[in-house]
Enzyme design. Structure first.
Site, mmCIF file in Angstrom:
data_model
loop_
_atom_site.group_PDB
_atom_site.id
_atom_site.type_symbol
_atom_site.label_atom_id
_atom_site.label_comp_id
_atom_site.label_asym_id
_atom_site.label_seq_id
_atom_site.Cartn_x
_atom_site.Cartn_y
_atom_site.Cartn_z
ATOM 1 N N ASP A 164 29.845 1.745 70.258
ATOM 2 C CA ASP A 164 31.076 0.975 70.455
ATOM 3 C C ASP A 164 31.983 1.700 71.432
ATOM 4 O OD1 ASP A 164 32.819 2.885 68.866
ATOM 5 O OD2 ASP A 164 31.376 2.310 67.315
ATOM 6 N N GLU B 257 -1.148 11.878 84.200
ATOM 7 C CA GLU B 257 0.116 11.439 83.573
ATOM 8 C C GLU B 257 1.271 12.348 83.987
ATOM 9 O OE1 GLU B 257 -1.149 9.336 79.389
ATOM 10 O OE2 GLU B 257 -1.454 11.496 79.562
#
Ligand code: GLA
Length: 723
Positions: A531, A611
């Site tokens: 928030d 990777e």
């Protein structure tokens, strides 16, 4: 002037670049709301109508005028007990036990700059970026005073609202309900958009018609919650992503909140945002003041996309603070999904070595480094480094990590306590709990009473002692349960939940003052306290405990309605994903994590060379786009809840980054076209990879065809530059 007072008609007008807000003090001293929406000129008090409405009472001073009723008139801050039967903004129990607050205008003040709120987060702005209007209201009988605060950020299309409630009388009053924003609409059919969810699946977009009665969302969990985000949109029924009018309310608060949208008997709509009134009874002795947290309002006549960009700008530039609010954030490698509780100092140093090899900036030691903490059943509250587990002191470990050219960050969860901890054995009375009852456990932990200063100070000192041991450059502040047993041995009942929140804010403020160089990342089991209140202290928040790339497209989509990308903590994790078991490619995971503050949450030693090479390339690519992602304008190009792809783009000074994740694939798959937004129609944009040029109008009106390819959840990242 963004704020204008017209004395003759007692009308206040707030102007932003694209919106007008107007209110009026009427003959009886009531502060009536007249208008909020697209820019208009002139006095809007002609909109007020007066009819004798059955069962809608009349204030005594209206005399025999039965057409004057607070039950019908649009108001700025409706108090309880005035004959208005709709949801009120303020409910007060007076010293004599009556419930009434009849607020009338007594004065106002207009000044340059944006007001601040004591002890609370709020929008901040430079003196010349904002203006403040204070309107004073008072109940003539009880002397309860309300100072309404309006902040206008004209250029940003932002209006903030807050209220200070003061007991100006001689006896104690109790505030039972307090909103900071109330918007009354005389007319119109509206939908309410809310952002609902659950742990690990936050902020799903929900759109409902506001029909007769009240549609409300809120939190009683002591945090703003995974379940309902404290931000909502009221939109005309036909409003879409790119067209139509809509209003936003974002509460700058991280505790219990209440958002109510009510359609009344005459088709009028009242929309409020404020503190949750359940179990809230805030006593005020004579002279005492309750400051109601602020709500950020904004209006868009061009759909949700524009509204979101207004909020992104406001929250990034005027809510977030500190050195990192406008700076590149470190790319993180977090130990949580890499090792969980199962690590030593060697493990963390090995992660740091991998970080150095891969070009990652920082390694974060997550939960498990303190007290006796081998799983989540013990140790919280004992903020002493477990040197036995680390095999060295924290200072030594950080020096080793720093010597690799890697920064170091640390996880903490200051508000919590385990029953199996030294702190609990010494201070069982420091937890929130109801006398005579066993406490409600959650994740095997209890909540410390942060409404009490001595408790906060003790934890603050312990955490400072840890942070002083070495070069800690980042803190992840977690909160891993909802609050229950809202009872404090010291704080007056009815105040506990709010005072707890004020305590958390005070702690965070002290921490940012003491360690201004440290980057704080908020977290609450992921996005359970995502928030604008937390973002005032922590410019980024871990968006969700769910790191699955496919789910994340939806979680991040919902989050993007109010919160800027610079605030969204997002990492690449291992496949199959630890929350869903789903496998997506490393490329797809990176494209999704790049819609946020980028990082990794896996053990690179388990990766093969190919990777690792890919990760290096991703890190390089993210750095290249970092400023565009953090500061650029963000556009949602699809709805991942309903469309076959998730698509979004960033744009800044002619540089465009288009991102797509295919969510569906079928046999003989039709072609997906993605239409871009916000480009200059006449300008030419070149695809940096293929060199192909397109006009802005073509990209926006006809779109780009995506390849039809074999594979699940394929992702594309396309850079286009204006030439
Ligand atoms: C929460 C956080 C995770 C991790 C764990 C540690 O769930 O959201 O990222 O830090 O706590 O216990």
């Amino acid at each position: 002037m963004a704020i204008n007072y017209q004395q003759e008609d007692h009308i206040f007008t707030l102007e932003t670049k694209h919106s007008t807000y107007q209110m009026k003090v009427d003959a009886f001293g009531f502060l009536l709301h007249l208008y909020y929406g697209a820019k208009v000129s002139g006095n809007m008090d002609y909109l007020l109508t007066y009819y004798d409405r059955g069962f809608s009472g009349n204030p005594f001073d209206a005399g025999e005028n039965r057409a004057y009723s607070m039950d019908v008139l649009p108001q700025e801050y409706p108090g309880i007990g005035t004959g208005d039967y709709r949801n009120c903004a303020l409910a007060v129990e007076n010293a004599d036990g009556s419930e009434c607050c009849d607020l009338r205008y007594t004065g106002h003040r207009i000044r340059k700059g944006k007001y601040a709120l004591k002890g609370l987060p709020a929008v901040h702005a430079e003196e010349d970026e904002a203006e403040t209007l204070e309107i004073l209201l008072e109940d003539a009988v009880t002397k309860t005073q309300v100072k309404l605060l309006y902040g206008v950020l004209e250029e940003d299309d932002i209006i903030t609202k807050s209220a200070e409630i003061t007991n100006g009388g001689t006896g104690q009053i109790v505030v039972e309900k307090a909103a900071s924003a109330c918007l009354d609409f005389l007319t119109g059919e509206y939908d309410l958009l809310t952002f609902c969810g659950r742990h690990a699946m936050e902020r799903n977009v929900q759109r409902d018609a506001v029909t007769c009665g009240t549609r409300s969302i809120g939190s009683r969990r002591g945090a703003s919650s995974h379940q309902y985000n404290p931000a909502a949109i009221l939109a005309a029924r036909d409003t879409t992503e790119d067209a139509g009018s809509c209003y936003g309310m974002a509460f700058v608060y991280s505790g219990n909140f209440l958002c109510e949208a009510e359609r009344d008997q005459f088709g009028q709509t009242r929309w409020t945002m404020g503190l949750n009134s359940d179990s809230f009874r805030y006593p005020l002795a004579p002279g005492e003041t309750l400051v109601v947290p602020e709500t950020i309002l904004s209006y868009s006549s061009e759909g949700f996309g524009r509204l979101s960009r207004q909020y992104h700008h406001c929250i990034r530039d005027h809510v977030c603070r500190g050195k990192y609010s406008r700076q590149a954030r470190p790319i993180l490698l977090n130990s949580w999904e890499a090792a969980y509780f199962n690590f030593t100092g060697e493990t963390i140093c090995r992660l740091a070595e991998s970080a150095a090899e891969l070009g990652i900036d920082m390694v974060v030691m997550d939960d498990g480094w303190f007290g006796k903490r081998e799983d989540d059943t013990s140790g919280l509250g004992d903020w002493q480094v477990n040197e036995e587990k680390l095999g060295c002191t924290l200072g030594e470990m950080i020096r080793r990590i720093n010597s690799l050219g890697v920064k170091f960050g640390l996880w903490i969860e200051p508000e919590m306590i385990s029953e199996d901890s030294r702190l609990y054995r010494e201070h069982p009375d420091w937890t929130l709990r109801i006398p005579g009852r066993e406490p409600i456990r959650s994740r095997s932990q209890l909540v410390l009473d942060f409404s009490r200063e001595e408790v906060r100070e003790y934890i603050f000192d312990r955490i400072c002692q840890v942070l002083d041991q070495g070069n800690v450059e980042y803190i992840k502040w977690d909160m891993n349960r909802s609050i229950a047993d809202v009872y404090s041995a010291r704080t007056v009942r009815g105040k506990v939940a709010h005072d707890y929140m004020l305590g958390v804010y005070e702690f965070l403020e002290k921490l940012t003052v003491r360690f201004p160089e440290i980057l704080l990342e908020g977290c609450c089991g992921g996005g359970g306290r995502f928030d604008a209140g937390m973002l005032y202290y922590t410019p980024q928040i871990w968006c969700s405990d769910n790191t699955d790339a496919v789910d994340r497209t939806r979680i991040q989509y919902g989050t993007s309605f109010f919160y800027p990308i610079s605030a969204v903590g997002s990492h690449v994790s291992a496949a199959p994903n630890h929350q869903t078991g789903r496998t997506t490619s490393l490329h797809t995971r990176a494209v999704v994590a790049m819609a946020g503050t980028f990082g990794y949450e896996l053990d690179p030693s388990k990766m093969d060379e190919a990777e690792k090479a890919e990760v290096k390339e991703q890190v390089r690519r993210y750095r290249n786009y970092e400023e565009l992602i953090r500061e650029g304008a963000y556009y949602r190009l699809s709805d991942p809840f309903t469309d076959c792809c998730a698509a979004w783009m960033f744009q800044r000074e002619g540089q465009v980054l288009l991102n797509v994740v295919m969510l569906e694939n079928h046999g003989n798959m039709p072609v997906t076209y993605v239409k871009l937004k916000g480009l200059e129609p006449e300008a030419v944009y070149q695809d940096t990879a293929g060199g192909r040029c397109y006009t802005g109008s073509a990209l926006m009106e006809a779109g780009l065809p995506l390849p039809v390819e074999m594979g699940e959840y394929l992702a594309y990242q396309i850079e286009l530059n204006k030439i």
